[in-house]
Design a protein around this motif. Sequence first.
Motif, PDB file in Angstrom:
ATOM      1  N   ARG A  28       0.804  -1.231   0.000  1.00 18.80           N
ATOM      2  CA  ARG A  28       0.000   0.000   0.000  1.00 18.80           C
ATOM      3  C   ARG A  28       0.835   1.277   0.000  1.00 18.80           C
ATOM      4  NH1 ARG A  28      -4.013  -0.235   4.432  1.00 18.80           N
ATOM      5  NH2 ARG A  28      -3.629  -2.464   4.451  1.00 18.80           N
ATOM      6  N   LYS A 140       2.334  -7.992  15.335  1.00 20.24           N
ATOM      7  CA  LYS A 140       3.647  -7.998  14.668  1.00 20.24           C
ATOM      8  C   LYS A 140       4.518  -6.874  15.244  1.00 20.24           C
ATOM      9  CE  LYS A 140       1.780  -5.518  10.645  1.00 20.24           C
ATOM     10  NZ  LYS A 140       1.405  -5.623   9.233  1.00 20.24           N
ATOM     11  N   THR A 186     -10.554  -4.861   7.394  1.00 19.96           N
ATOM     12  CA  THR A 186     -10.014  -6.180   7.776  1.00 19.96           C
ATOM     13  C   THR A 186     -10.523  -6.578   9.167  1.00 19.96           C
ATOM     14  OG1 THR A 186      -8.032  -5.656   6.514  1.00 19.96           O
ATOM     15  CG2 THR A 186      -7.897  -7.564   7.970  1.00 19.96           C
TER      16      THR A 186
HETATM   17  C1  PRP Z   1      -2.360  -4.281   7.259  1.00 17.69           C
HETATM   18  C2  PRP Z   1      -2.787  -4.735   8.633  1.00 17.69           C
HETATM   19  C3  PRP Z   1      -4.193  -5.230   8.420  1.00 17.69           C
HETATM   20  C4  PRP Z   1      -4.681  -4.389   7.257  1.00 17.69           C
HETATM   21  C5  PRP Z   1      -5.563  -3.272   7.754  1.00 17.69           C
HETATM   22  O1  PRP Z   1      -1.840  -5.331   6.569  1.00 17.69           O
HETATM   23  O2  PRP Z   1      -1.913  -5.712   9.160  1.00 17.69           O
HETATM   24  O3  PRP Z   1      -4.226  -6.583   8.109  1.00 17.69           O
HETATM   25  O4  PRP Z   1      -3.546  -3.813   6.629  1.00 17.69           O
HETATM   26  O5  PRP Z   1      -6.067  -2.479   6.695  1.00 17.69           O
HETATM   27  P1  PRP Z   1      -7.580  -2.014   6.658  1.00 17.69           P
HETATM   28  O6  PRP Z   1      -7.889  -1.362   7.972  1.00 17.69           O
HETATM   29  O7  PRP Z   1      -7.670  -1.045   5.508  1.00 17.69           O
HETATM   30  O8  PRP Z   1      -8.405  -3.238   6.420  1.00 17.69           O
HETATM   31  P2  PRP Z   1      -1.157  -5.085   5.144  1.00 17.69           P
HETATM   32  O9  PRP Z   1      -2.179  -5.099   4.064  1.00 17.69           O
HETATM   33  O10 PRP Z   1      -0.315  -3.845   5.183  1.00 17.69           O
HETATM   34  O11 PRP Z   1      -0.269  -6.341   4.921  1.00 17.69           O
HETATM   35  P3  PRP Z   1       0.528  -7.267   5.934  1.00 17.69           P
HETATM   36  O12 PRP Z   1      -0.460  -8.279   6.417  1.00 17.69           O
HETATM   37  O13 PRP Z   1       1.604  -7.834   5.075  1.00 17.69           O
HETATM   38  O14 PRP Z   1       1.075  -6.425   7.052  1.00 17.69           O
END
Ligand code: PRP
Length: 235
Positions: A28, A140, A186
């Motif tokens: 992102r 994490k 998410t």
């Molecule tokens: C991040 C985070 C969540 C998600 C949240 O993961 O860990 O899973 O984004 O985003 P939202 O609020 O818009 O739903 P990311 O997509 O950056 O990937 P990662 O799992 O590799 O950390």
Amino acid sequence: MNAAPDTLPQPISETSDAPLILALPKGRILKALGPVLERTGLFDDGSAIGEGTRSLRFPTLDPNVDVVRVRSFDVATFVAHGGAQIGVCGADVLMEFDYPDIYAPLDLGIGGCRISIARPVGSGQHDTTAASSHLRVATKYPTITRRHFAAKGVNAEIVHLHGAMELAPTLDMASIIVDLVDTGSTLKANGLRETDVIAHVTSRLIVNRVALKTRPDAIRALIERFRNALQENAA
Ligand code: PRP
């Protein structure tokens, strides 16, 4: 006894004629960074960097700058260890690792999100107060999480995951999670709700402090290109 040399041999990437290595995160942040990268003049299409190839290192339109594309957490590690002299990563990563070798001269103001606590919809709030002195948290961000709960007098037992921590409460691995939240979709899709914001996050331009001393002109010029690109972006 041999006298110590005045200067230590420098790695190849520190010689003045090697291209600077710019570490960029996948995902992102890279998408949001695309227009800024185009304004720096490094790329024609900043959001398509590395598409359609398994290669991890790319030339840019400037022969003095190459790009490596790595995970967001690893950008800080590449820069701290001097593999890359400059990079872009979220403030969350800087908070988690707190590398003394990294200097963060520029807030890019992109990739805005937050590090938050989330718990299953319908569960109570009581277990993050000092009344409960022990708590199991999937995250994490072990350092940020421990520090946050220690300040509240709560001993957080960390379940360290690298992704998909939203699963941990429903699978009884932890009662809550600490994770990045952007849109919140998410969390919602996994039956969780955000209850506390620990920190707001944006992306930062970061620099290796030693490289800034050994190649000040090249690095300062690149920082300036990013600064100007941001001003054009805002105009
Ligand atoms: C991040 C985070 C969540 C998600 C949240 O993961 O860990 O899973 O984004 O985003 P939202 O609020 O818009 O739903 P990311 O997509 O950056 O990937 P990662 O799992 O590799 O950390």
